[in-house]
Design an enzyme around this catalytic site. Structure first.
Site, mmCIF file in Angstrom:
data_model
loop_
_atom_site.group_PDB
_atom_site.id
_atom_site.type_symbol
_atom_site.label_atom_id
_atom_site.label_comp_id
_atom_site.label_asym_id
_atom_site.label_seq_id
_atom_site.Cartn_x
_atom_site.Cartn_y
_atom_site.Cartn_z
ATOM 1 N N HIS A 118 -5.216 -3.345 -3.046
ATOM 2 C CA HIS A 118 -4.833 -2.408 -4.113
ATOM 3 C C HIS A 118 -4.676 -3.080 -5.470
ATOM 4 O O HIS A 118 -4.317 -2.428 -6.445
ATOM 5 C CB HIS A 118 -3.543 -1.676 -3.742
ATOM 6 C CG HIS A 118 -3.677 -0.871 -2.499
ATOM 7 N ND1 HIS A 118 -4.263 0.368 -2.470
ATOM 8 C CD2 HIS A 118 -3.332 -1.160 -1.223
ATOM 9 C CE1 HIS A 118 -4.258 0.825 -1.232
ATOM 10 N NE2 HIS A 118 -3.697 -0.082 -0.451
ATOM 11 N N LYS A 168 -11.783 0.988 -2.365
ATOM 12 C CA LYS A 168 -10.691 1.471 -3.218
ATOM 13 C C LYS A 168 -11.142 1.407 -4.678
ATOM 14 O O LYS A 168 -11.984 2.188 -5.069
ATOM 15 C CB LYS A 168 -9.423 0.692 -2.883
ATOM 16 C CG LYS A 168 -8.936 1.170 -1.508
ATOM 17 C CD LYS A 168 -7.896 0.347 -0.842
ATOM 18 C CE LYS A 168 -7.626 0.985 0.532
ATOM 19 N NZ LYS A 168 -6.998 0.077 1.470
ATOM 20 N N SER A 219 0.792 -1.225 0.000
ATOM 21 C CA SER A 219 0.000 0.000 0.000
ATOM 22 C C SER A 219 0.829 1.282 0.000
ATOM 23 O O SER A 219 0.374 2.297 -0.498
ATOM 24 C CB SER A 219 -0.966 0.004 1.184
ATOM 25 O OG SER A 219 -0.284 -0.231 2.398
HETATM 26 C C1 LIG Z 1 -6.963 0.019 2.852
HETATM 27 C C2 LIG Z 1 -6.406 -1.294 3.211
HETATM 28 C C3 LIG Z 1 -7.022 -2.092 4.166
HETATM 29 C C4 LIG Z 1 -8.166 -1.591 4.991
HETATM 30 O O1 LIG Z 1 -9.338 -1.541 4.265
HETATM 31 P P1 LIG Z 1 -10.516 -0.601 4.804
HETATM 32 O O2 LIG Z 1 -11.730 -1.103 4.123
HETATM 33 O O3 LIG Z 1 -10.146 0.784 4.426
HETATM 34 O O4 LIG Z 1 -10.560 -0.793 6.290
HETATM 35 C C5 LIG Z 1 -6.522 -3.355 4.384
HETATM 36 N N1 LIG Z 1 -5.450 -3.796 3.714
HETATM 37 C C6 LIG Z 1 -4.795 -3.035 2.806
HETATM 38 C C7 LIG Z 1 -3.602 -3.584 2.104
HETATM 39 C C8 LIG Z 1 -5.253 -1.764 2.532
HETATM 40 O O5 LIG Z 1 -4.612 -0.991 1.670
#
Ligand SMILES: *Cc1c(COP(=O)(O)O)cnc(C)c1O
Length: 414
Positions: free
Chosen positions: A212, A244, A184
């Site tokens: 991602h 995302k 991330s």
């Molecule tokens: C954003 C993210 C999360 C958390 O997801 P949310 O739905 O925002 O709580 C978990 N793992 C990774 C790798 C992320 O980038």
């Protein structure tokens, strides 16, 4: 000597943080139809954002918004209870079936957030006497989840499958190999084919958080595992987030029947929390279909990433080893990252500085993220300002390598 009152010690701690350039502040944003899909109004000023995770530009897609509005009208605003009570509606259930079909797994299980999905997955499957081996640059929620599970945790050098194999050796109990698909903060990819081999040889279960990657890479946006040629039966649990690339909110774990049913029985972050609103599930069903269907969004994103990297290299900016829409530009120390972000903001461009402890000391960076709704002109505008910031240019020094993997712990907020 009496203990200082809590408020005083807290205030002193905050001052220390600010002095080190580590203080985190929220900006209050607004959006209206007069703005472009990648623009925001911040303190009454229009700015172009390069820091959201809305990679495919679906968060403001009118079809997704209309589906949410229609479902809210039909269902009301809230789910009313947890999934195990009255909260699991036909919209949630249909979305789970569509997510299973999209990822190729027998089952998918919705969670309210990705953070909770990782807690639920690790804590349901692993416990005392088990071993969790994970990449040291895994997302904070995975690091927290493995700790909370009670298993023994060992971390390996970033993206190093051989190091992972070494860590898996010589213990009893269940063994888990846990990694992000796309990291991330660095945007680089895990060596999934090699990790799957290592897990297979060690008899370990492979868990992949592809927050991602899903929607963004691989055939039809099916993510990092599909891109690496892994079959679903090589992965015990695949975590995806819906906030995302899919532009809405929530998350899911995909796995086989036994894994999903075990999570339903045991995961406290699944059982003891309210199900997301049905309107969120309804909107996600639409955005999932669009993400799978409209491959031009991925093609456009690839083109913009290539354009960004080519211009950034010409300008001698310090880039990471990423081909994903996450493109870190290294600043070095926290203050340099903060100053660069301020200069960009003054020019109407919003990029978040990422500082320790989210990333290793000395590797503070601007985390540029690109979206299919950016234009080529947007990219050029960003590059022009970045290229004018001397702190971001020049050779990579040994302590400012974005992919160095020397972080003690990325377990904190950005
Ligand atoms: C954003 C993210 C999360 C958390 O997801 P949310 O739905 O925002 O709580 C978990 N793992 C990774 C790798 C992320 O980038």
């Amino acid at each position: 000597m009496s203990t200082p009152p809590l408020a005083e010690t807290l205030a002193a701690g905050l001052e220390e943080r600010a002095a080190a350039g580590l203080y985190r502040r929220r900006r209050v944003t607004a959006w209206h139809a007069g703005l472009g899909p990648a623009e925001l109004e911040v303190d009454g000023r229009r700015c172009l954002a390069f820091c959201s995770n809305d990679y495919l530009g679906l968060a403001r897609d009118p079809r997704v918004g209309a589906a949410m509005a229609a479902a809210a009208k039909a269902w009301g605003a809230g789910s009313g209870a947890a999934h195990l009570v009255t909260g699991h509606t036909t919209e949630h259930h249909a979305l789970e079936e569509e997510l299973a079909a999209f990822t190729g797994f027998p089952r998918a299980l919705l969670f309210s957030t990705g953070y909770m999905a990782n807690l639920g997955l690790l804590c349901a499957l692993a416990g005392r006497g088990d071993l969790v081996v994970e990449d040291r640059l895994n997302h904070a929620s995975l690091l927290d989840a493995s700790r909370l599970s009670g298993a023994t945790v060992r971390r390996y050098r970033h993206a190093d499958a051989e190091a992972a194999a070494g860590r898996l050796a010589g213990t009893g109990g269940r063994r888990f190999l846990v990694t992000d698909g796309v990291f991330s903060m660095d945007g680089d990819r895990a060596p999934l084919a090699a990790l799957a081999r290592v897990a297979g040889e060690a008899g370990a279960a492979l868990l992949v958080d592809d927050a991602h990657g899903l929607g963004v890479i691989g055939p039809g946006g099916r993510g990092s595992c599909a891109a690496a040629g892994l079959e679903p039966n090589m992965i015990t649990g695949l975590v995806g987030t819906l906030g995302k690339a899919f532009g809405t909110f929530g998350a899911f774990v995909a796995g086989d029947e036994a894994v999903v049913e075990t999570i339903i029985q045991r995961a406290r972050s699944y059982i003891y929390t309210t199900a997301p609103p049905p309107a969120v599930a309804a909107a996600t069903r639409v955005s999932l279909a669009i993400a799978a269907e409209e491959s031009w969004r991925r093609e456009r994103l690839d083109m913009l990433v290539t354009r960004f990297r080519a211009s950034a290299e010409t300008a001698d900016l310090r880039l990471g080893a990423s081909t994903s829409p996450i493109q870190p530009v290294l600043a070095g120390d926290a203050r340099a990252a903060l100053d660069a972000a301020d200069a960009l903001f003054d020019a109407g461009l919003w990029v978040t500085p990422i500082r320790p402890p989210t990333v290793p000391a000395g590797s503070a960076r601007l985390r540029v993220t690109l979206s299919a709704v950016h234009t080529e002109d947007d990219i050029d505008r960003l590059l022009e300002v970045l290229a004018g910031l001397p702190a971001l240019r020049g050779a990579v020094s040994s302590d400012t390598n974005a992919n160095a993997g020397t972080a003690a712990d990325s377990g904190a907020v950005p």
